[in-house]
Write an enzyme that holds these catalytic residues in place. Structure first.
Site, mmCIF file in Angstrom:
data_model
loop_
_atom_site.group_PDB
_atom_site.id
_atom_site.type_symbol
_atom_site.label_atom_id
_atom_site.label_comp_id
_atom_site.label_asym_id
_atom_site.label_seq_id
_atom_site.Cartn_x
_atom_site.Cartn_y
_atom_site.Cartn_z
ATOM 1 N N CYS A 79 0.840 -1.205 0.000
ATOM 2 C CA CYS A 79 0.000 0.000 0.000
ATOM 3 C C CYS A 79 0.871 1.250 0.000
ATOM 4 O O CYS A 79 1.911 1.290 0.653
ATOM 5 C CB CYS A 79 -0.917 0.027 1.226
ATOM 6 S SG CYS A 79 -2.350 -1.033 1.070
ATOM 7 N N MET A 116 -8.229 0.126 1.086
ATOM 8 C CA MET A 116 -7.498 -0.594 2.129
ATOM 9 C C MET A 116 -7.508 0.177 3.444
ATOM 10 O O MET A 116 -7.558 -0.424 4.520
ATOM 11 C CB MET A 116 -6.066 -0.900 1.683
ATOM 12 C CG MET A 116 -5.999 -1.925 0.557
ATOM 13 S SD MET A 116 -6.916 -3.460 0.901
ATOM 14 C CE MET A 116 -6.074 -4.060 2.359
ATOM 15 N N GLU A 117 -7.479 1.498 3.372
ATOM 16 C CA GLU A 117 -7.554 2.298 4.594
ATOM 17 C C GLU A 117 -8.881 2.056 5.304
ATOM 18 O O GLU A 117 -8.924 1.909 6.532
ATOM 19 C CB GLU A 117 -7.362 3.773 4.266
ATOM 20 C CG GLU A 117 -5.931 4.164 3.956
ATOM 21 C CD GLU A 117 -5.396 3.658 2.617
ATOM 22 O OE1 GLU A 117 -4.172 3.718 2.422
ATOM 23 O OE2 GLU A 117 -6.181 3.193 1.763
ATOM 24 N N ASP A 131 -10.479 -6.542 22.216
ATOM 25 C CA ASP A 131 -9.471 -6.394 23.270
ATOM 26 C C ASP A 131 -10.064 -5.802 24.543
ATOM 27 O O ASP A 131 -9.773 -6.264 25.644
ATOM 28 C CB ASP A 131 -8.319 -5.518 22.770
ATOM 29 C CG ASP A 131 -7.262 -5.307 23.835
ATOM 30 O OD1 ASP A 131 -6.762 -6.313 24.388
ATOM 31 O OD2 ASP A 131 -6.947 -4.147 24.135
#
EC number: 4.6.1.17
Length: 160
Positions: A79, A116-117, A131
């Site tokens: 990228c 992709m971002e 998490d």
């Protein structure tokens, strides 16, 4: 969806390389990606009541998604580093899962796309939720990370 186009990250010898976008025109580009995290009803209710042990998990996930989009070029080997002109992260309850749906819309003006971002932002936002909630629900499932829309550049508009 099938395409007759060659993979752009392979050169004529079949070796991996970073695509040269230097001669492409700068155009406005936009991408929308989405994903979800499924959880126990009790965990879902904790979020809705704002009573999660680690605080405002939605705010932290939004910030994580934004940070991830800005660092996509460091995470995905081929990228390009791009300048994001804007980004929206939206996290909504999905009662039917039960869980949350995370949407990210990224915008840029440049020679290469911003898909992709958006995808990395969704992925990291969902991982951050996992998490922060794993202590109360380690069985959560992340899924359905997908591109919903992209526009700009030589391929024009694409919608799922």
């Amino acid at each position: 969806m099938q395409s007759d186009r060659n993979l752009s990250h392979l050169n004529s010898k079949g070796d991996v390389h970073m695509v040269d976008v230097g001669d492409r025109p700068s155009t406005f580009r936009e991408a929308h990606a989405q994903g979800s995290i499924q959880m126990d009803r009790e965990t879902f209710d904790l979020i809705l009541r704002g009573e999660t042990p680690k605080g405002d998990v939605l705010a932290v996930a939004r910030i994580a998604a934004i940070q991830a989009a800005k660092r996509t070029w460091e995470l995905i080997p081929l990228c390009h580093p791009i300048s994001l002109s804007g980004m929206d992260v939206d996290i909504q309850p999905a009662e039917h899962l039960p869980g949350l749906r995370l949407n990210c819309r990224c915008r840029t003006t440049g020679p290469t796309g911003v898909e992709m971002e958006a995808m990395v932002a969704v992925s990291v936002g969902l991982l951050t939720l996992y998490d922060m909630l794993k202590a109360v629900d380690p069985a959560m499932t992340i899924g359905s990370i997908q591109l919903i829309h992209k526009s700009g550049g030589r391929n024009g508009v694409w919608n799922r």
